[in-house]
Write a protein that holds these residues in place. Structure first.
Motif, PDB file in Angstrom:
ATOM      1  N   GLU A 116      23.521  -2.600   7.362  1.00  0.00           N
ATOM      2  CA  GLU A 116      24.389  -1.792   8.213  1.00  0.00           C
ATOM      3  C   GLU A 116      25.009  -2.657   9.312  1.00  0.00           C
ATOM      4  OE1 GLU A 116      26.304   1.733   9.094  1.00  0.00           O
ATOM      5  OE2 GLU A 116      24.867   1.389   7.460  1.00  0.00           O
ATOM      6  N   ASP A 159      27.694  -4.753   7.744  1.00  0.00           N
ATOM      7  CA  ASP A 159      28.851  -3.919   7.423  1.00  0.00           C
ATOM      8  C   ASP A 159      29.714  -3.662   8.652  1.00  0.00           C
ATOM      9  OD1 ASP A 159      28.093  -3.825   4.827  1.00  0.00           O
ATOM     10  OD2 ASP A 159      27.520  -1.709   4.795  1.00  0.00           O
ATOM     11  N   ARG A 177      33.929  -1.255  -0.957  1.00  0.00           N
ATOM     12  CA  ARG A 177      32.808  -0.434  -0.501  1.00  0.00           C
ATOM     13  C   ARG A 177      32.930  -0.110   0.992  1.00  0.00           C
ATOM     14  NH1 ARG A 177      28.160  -1.323   1.978  1.00  0.00           N
ATOM     15  NH2 ARG A 177      28.331  -3.586   1.843  1.00  0.00           N
ATOM     16  N   LYS A 229      33.477   3.456   2.639  1.00  0.00           N
ATOM     17  CA  LYS A 229      32.428   3.922   3.537  1.00  0.00           C
ATOM     18  C   LYS A 229      32.997   4.426   4.855  1.00  0.00           C
ATOM     19  CE  LYS A 229      28.303   2.194   5.944  1.00  0.00           C
ATOM     20  NZ  LYS A 229      27.421   1.017   6.095  1.00  0.00           N
TER      21      LYS A 229
END
Length: 444
Positions: free
Chosen positions: A194, A197, A239, A243
């Motif tokens: 996380e 990301d 992705r 997201k």
């Protein structure tokens, strides 16, 4: 109560500390022994931050203000009750702590119980949602992912401390017990992922926002590599964009419109190009076409361009408010100026069968320049696809409708063409701009 909300990974890290008895999403319960030790050390001159750090607390998790707040409260309790004040229940009995529930009336207790029941029913409703499916195209599609179900189970067990209820909740949500424990075991990995990301999201978002949300995955990958020196694969970019709900604005396919019939059928020419768009020689195969642009208060202008099929460079462009033959003649003049008098032997100028290109005077000028004229088949826009593609991207990426005058429109379009030729890399041109690719072909 602290404004900080701990995630499941942080809760587990805090629970590992021997000085902590219990942790929830918003609060930490410390052991009485630690409270006594902290107060005594503080009275001897040691600072709150130092005390908490030496006892294994991460200030990035609990916050830098937490130690000072705790020590202020504990010193007050120690001053009034001494050490025994930390080993007995003080809530509602002294100047510190929360008021006892015994002070509440029967009506207040009833309302509190009703609120708790309503909350639990809402949570059960979430699990019912996890079990619900809907038919889409003949197949069933779940509304919640497995990871979301595991997260709901973990939160419910932690918030309400249900004993030995893991199997029941897993069965209720329709997931496996082993999958749930695997999910818990991977908490640290998810936390680290996380964090990565979030860093990559900022890089992608900067490029995405600068392009007015019109850059796709390929362009973002090229810009990351070329401008920031960051290598990121397609799957990761896709992705992260999915997201964080970053969706590229793209043009929608319009209903097919048949091209107008040429007014002079006897002037049409053969399709010499025949869709051979992949060329290795610059300025050998040229494409031309005219499109319309609306600006101001519904005013219409026309853009005529010539594109190099090999390098995709726009060699000539002209904007006019009139659709007369002058727009085509001026475009030819600009093309001749761009080529600087050099015409590749056997070079082709391909267009559709519009009245500009079937006009005898236009064909005469093309022949005089030393170009061989080619035309698409009637009503077939695919025969001039690269030119149509450029017009499509231009209309997607340029806010030309905001222009109020023809001069603003001309500047806006010419600036875009300059950027397109010199500063915009293209995936199928080995990630180079049209001008860079032309230089490479000429050197080869």
């Amino acid at each position: 109560m602290s404004k900080i909300i701990f995630n499941s990974f942080q809760i587990k890290q805090l629970e590992k500390n021997s000085n902590v008895s219990k942790v929830s999403e918003r609060s930490i319960s410390y052991k009485p022994e630690f409270k006594v030790k902290a107060v005594l050390e503080n009275l001897k001159g040691k600072g709150p931050l130092q005390i908490f750090i030496e006892n294994g607390f991460d200030l990035e998790i609990i916050g830098k203000d937490k130690p000072g707040q705790c020590l202020d409260r504990w010193r007050n309790t120690y001053k009034i009750y001494g050490e025994v004040g930390f080993y007995t229940e003080r809530r509602g009995k002294g100047s510190t702590g929360r008021p006892s529930s015994n002070d509440q009336t029967a009506e207040q207790k009833l309302k509190k119980a009703e609120a708790r029941i309503a909350y639990l029913e809402a949570e059960v409703g979430v699990f019912k949602k996890a079990r619900r499916t809907r038919k889409a195209g003949g197949s069933e599609k779940e509304r919640l992912t497995k990871a979301e179900k595991f997260e709901l189970i973990e939160q419910t067990l932690r918030n309400h401390e249900f004993p030995q209820m893991v199997s029941y909740f897993c069965k209720l949500a329709g997931v496996s017990r082993s999958g749930y424990y695997a999910f818990l075991k991977a908490e640290k990995i998810r936390y680290e992922r996380e964090k990565r990301d979030e860093v990559d999201y900022q890089l992608i978002k900067d490029i995405f926002d600068k392009s007015n949300q019109k850059k796709g995955i390929r362009h973002i990958k090229m810009y990351l590599a070329k401008e920031m020196g960051v290598t990121m694969n397609f799957k990761r970019i896709y992705r992260i964009m999915k997201k964080y709900s970053m969706y590229t604005k793209i043009r929608r396919t319009n209903p097919y419109k048949k091209m107008a019939k040429a007014t002079q059928e006897h002037k049409t020419l053969k399709n010499i190009l025949n869709r051979k768009f992949k060329q290795d020689t610059p300025q050998k195969t040229l494409l031309t076409d005219i499109t319309y642009l609306y600006y101001g208060k519904g005013q219409k202008a026309y853009l005529s361009c010539v594109k190099d099929c090999a390098t995709r460079e726009i060699l000539a462009a002209h904007i006019s408010t009139s659709l007369s033959m002058e727009i085509a003649y001026t475009t030819l003049d600009k093309l001749e100026e761009a080529l600087d008098g050099y015409i590749y032997p056997g070079a082709i100028l391909h267009s559709d069968q519009g009245f500009h290109y079937t006009h005898p005077e236009f064909q005469k000028r093309v022949k005089k320049m030393g170009l061989i004229q080619s035309m698409s088949r009637k009503g077939n826009c695919w025969d001039n696809a690269p030119m149509e593609s450029f017009f499509g991207h231009l209309k997607d990426e340029v806010d030309y409708r905001e222009c109020q005058t023809i001069y603003e429109l001309q500047k806006c379009i010419y600036d875009y063409i300059e950027e397109y030729n010199h500063h915009r890399p293209q995936w199928t041109l080995n990630k180079m701009t049209p001008v860079e690719y032309r230089s490479q072909l000429l050197c080869a």
